[in-house]
Design an enzyme around this catalytic site. Structure first.
Site, PDB file in Angstrom:
ATOM      1  N   ARG A   1       0.511  -0.999  -0.207  1.00  0.00           N
ATOM      2  CA  ARG A   1       0.096  -0.324  -0.253  1.00  0.00           C
ATOM      3  C   ARG A   1       0.947   1.638  -0.230  1.00  0.00           C
ATOM      4  NH1 ARG A   1      -4.115  -2.622   3.843  1.00  0.00           N
ATOM      5  NH2 ARG A   1      -2.408  -3.056   5.237  1.00  0.00           N
TER       6      ARG A   1
ATOM      7  N   LYS B   1       4.661 -18.128   6.636  1.00  0.00           N
ATOM      8  CA  LYS B   1       3.564 -18.601   7.681  1.00  0.00           C
ATOM      9  C   LYS B   1       3.411 -17.455   7.834  1.00  0.00           C
ATOM     10  CE  LYS B   1       5.804 -19.813  11.210  1.00  0.00           C
ATOM     11  NZ  LYS B   1       6.570 -18.150  11.712  1.00  0.00           N
TER      12      LYS B   1
ATOM     13  N   HIS C   1      10.686 -21.485   6.925  1.00  0.00           N
ATOM     14  CA  HIS C   1      12.625 -21.078   6.429  1.00  0.00           C
ATOM     15  C   HIS C   1      12.744 -22.595   6.861  1.00  0.00           C
ATOM     16  CE1 HIS C   1      12.120 -18.726  10.061  1.00  0.00           C
ATOM     17  NE2 HIS C   1      13.532 -19.934  10.024  1.00  0.00           N
TER      18      HIS C   1
ATOM     19  N   HIS D   1       7.553 -24.934  12.571  1.00  0.00           N
ATOM     20  CA  HIS D   1       8.732 -25.350  12.841  1.00  0.00           C
ATOM     21  C   HIS D   1      10.052 -26.803  13.255  1.00  0.00           C
ATOM     22  CE1 HIS D   1       9.513 -21.214  11.048  1.00  0.00           C
ATOM     23  NE2 HIS D   1       9.863 -20.653  11.721  1.00  0.00           N
TER      24      HIS D   1
END
Ligand code: BG6
Length: 501
Positions: free
Chosen positions: A51, A159, A189, A251
């Site tokens: 934005r 995520k 990750h 994770h």
């Protein structure tokens, strides 16, 4: 990492949420490092969208300002910023406005100079915007490659992927209305960390560990993801999520599946993910009325004073969960998972604690027991592994002492050689390799294990939230929990030198 790309098809990564922290701290530095290593496609562009009213130029300045802090490039390396910046663009966008996406499509076509290009969309916005963006991409015809060429269109979803099972299902359904599963890359990750991938190589490219990787030899497994940082400026998000949604659903469960899975028959994205899914299916869910027996939730003491945290918040910043994998390999072997913020150190490690020899011939030093073998896989910060075994103390008699055989990536491959997780994952998505991304069914299974724990914790008669001092290893209750199982926490990745000093 793979370096070549077929053909000269223009490739653009379009980042939604480009004015945010993730873009500045992780995504653009990773792309910059990939460019530095010459890993990106020959005709590559980055289109930031959000934005905020940046121009191309002011967006470049915004990114450049902190690149030194977040990129791996060493000062003194050939500076490629000027060249790199020419490939960076910005398109202001109203997320729920169809016209904005039409304009975005036109800008992309301009960049691609009328060739049908490859497009990699990256959702790095707050998660409540994901569905709107996905629908708008579909409506604007951006989710399918142009009919007149060989280009592809893919989407990476950051995520958190949902906040419980129903919302993850809804998000999967929305994605599938617009993209095929092969186009979807759900990122975690941790799977991009070298040491996490090495777990697969370590287990399946060596013959000596696999035969003992089971209930016959392993007493238990500890998985620790400890963070020194507190919730800092992310309290608004974190107070809603808590450690279960933020760290365990993704994770920690990923680390568990890679530790526990069977070897896939081939190294192919579906074979690998099928094996991980089998572990998730074999995990024994903890019913809400049993959370007191199998979990601990805790909060660091000054958490409620953090800006953005609601007064009296019961959000856990630390959790400990004992899980069991109900299959032949792991029956009876507990997996202890713990993670927390504001702890004594940043340390992620997986410890495989082997059983004690059945009969001991030798003397342990006075006051200590025979120490069973222990393998510590050090995910971070000092990536490597430690294997602990018993040795004879030189001199008369047969006294033993434990010693560690250590391997450190830094020593073997040179410091600073490990690519960041985002480098690896962005490159894999560009190459079309989803092996290190989470499949839709995997995400849903993970939520189906986390939801009952959260439900248990929300009941009136739930076990009380306990507290810990920031800068410690968590609540004393976590030590007592393991002690009740006749076990204790290990710091397997502290080097002997560190332990002695
Ligand atoms: C993120 C969480 O996924 O992982 C953060 O949202 C956490 O709360 C981070 O700090 C930890 O990642 P790493 O790579 O620093 O261990």
């Amino acid at each position: 990492m793979e370096a070549t790309f077929a053909g000269e098809i223009p490739t653009t990564i379009i980042i939604f949420g480009a004015s945010g922290d993730l873009t500045r701290r992780k995504l653009v530095p990773a792309l910059y490092d990939l460019a530095q290593g010459n890993f990106l496609p020959p005709s590559f562009a980055i289109m930031g969208t959000a934005r905020s009213p940046y121009s191309d130029e002011s967006f470049r300045t915004h990114l450049h300002e902190q690149l030194d802090l977040f990129s791996r490039a060493q000062p003194g390396e050939v500076p490629i910023w000027d060249e790199f910046a020419k490939q960076v663009f910005y398109h202001p966008l109203v997320y729920d406005n169809a016209e904005s996406y039409k304009n975005l499509g036109e800008r992309l076509a301009e960049l691609e100079q009328e060739k049908a290009g490859n497009r990699l969309f990256y959702l790095a916005t707050p998660p409540q915007l994901y569905e709107t963006i996905i629908r708008q991409l579909g409506a604007a015809g951006l989710s399918t490659p142009r009919a007149d060429g060989d280009g592809w269109s893919r989407i990476i979803v950051e995520k958190p992927f949902g906040h419980d099972l129903p919302s993850a299902r809804t998000l999967n359904a929305t994605l599938h209305q617009v993209f095929d599963e092969q186009q979807i890359y759900r990122i975690d990750h941790y799977l991009g960390k070298e040491t996490v991938q090495d777990l697969i190589v370590f287990r399946f490219a060596n013959t000596i560990f696999e035969p003992v990787w089971n209930r016959n030899y392993v007493d238990h497994v500890q998985i620790t993801v400890a963070e020194q940082v507190d919730v800092a400026s992310r309290a608004g998000y974190y107070d809603q999520a808590g450690v279960m949604r933020d760290m365990f659903q993704n994770h920690l469960l990923q680390l568990l599946t890679l530790t526990a899975m069977e070897p896939p028959a081939v190294f192919d994205p579906n074979a690998l993910r099928d094996e991980k899914v089998k572990v998730l299916r074999a995990l024994r869910a903890i019913p809400p009325d049993q959370v007191a027996q199998h979990t601990i939730r805790a909060q660091y003491r000054r958490y409620r004073d953090e800006e953005g945290v609601s007064p009296g918040s019961n959000t856990p910043t630390y959790a400990l969960v004992r899980l069991h994998v109900d299959n032949w390999r792991w029956q009876g072997v507990p997996f202890y998972l713990r993670s927390g913020k504001a702890l004594a150190d940043k340390r992620s490690e997986i410890i495989i604690q082997f059983k004690c020899p059945p009969h001991t011939l030798f003397l342990a030093p006075e006051g200590s027991d025979l120490t069973p073998n222990r393998l510590a896989l050090c995910i971070q910060p000092d990536e490597g592994m430690h294997l602990r075994f018993e040795t004879k103390v030189p001199g008369a008699g047969m006294t033993m002492r434990s010693t560690d055989m250590e391997f450190h990536y830094g020593e073997t491959f040179g410091a600073g050689t490990l690519p960041s997780a985002y480098e690896r994952l962005l490159l894999d998505a560009l190459h079309g390799d989803p092996s290190l991304f989470t499949r839709g069914d995997e995400i849903e299974l993970a939520w189906s294990l986390i939801d009952p724990i959260l439900e248990g914790w929300s009941q009136k008669d739930a076990p009380a939230l306990v507290f810990y001092e920031a800068g410690t290893w968590g609540p004393p209750e976590a030590d007592a929990f393991l002690a009740a199982d006749h076990r204790r926490w290990h710091e397997g990745c502290r080097s002997q030198h560190e332990k002695r000093s």
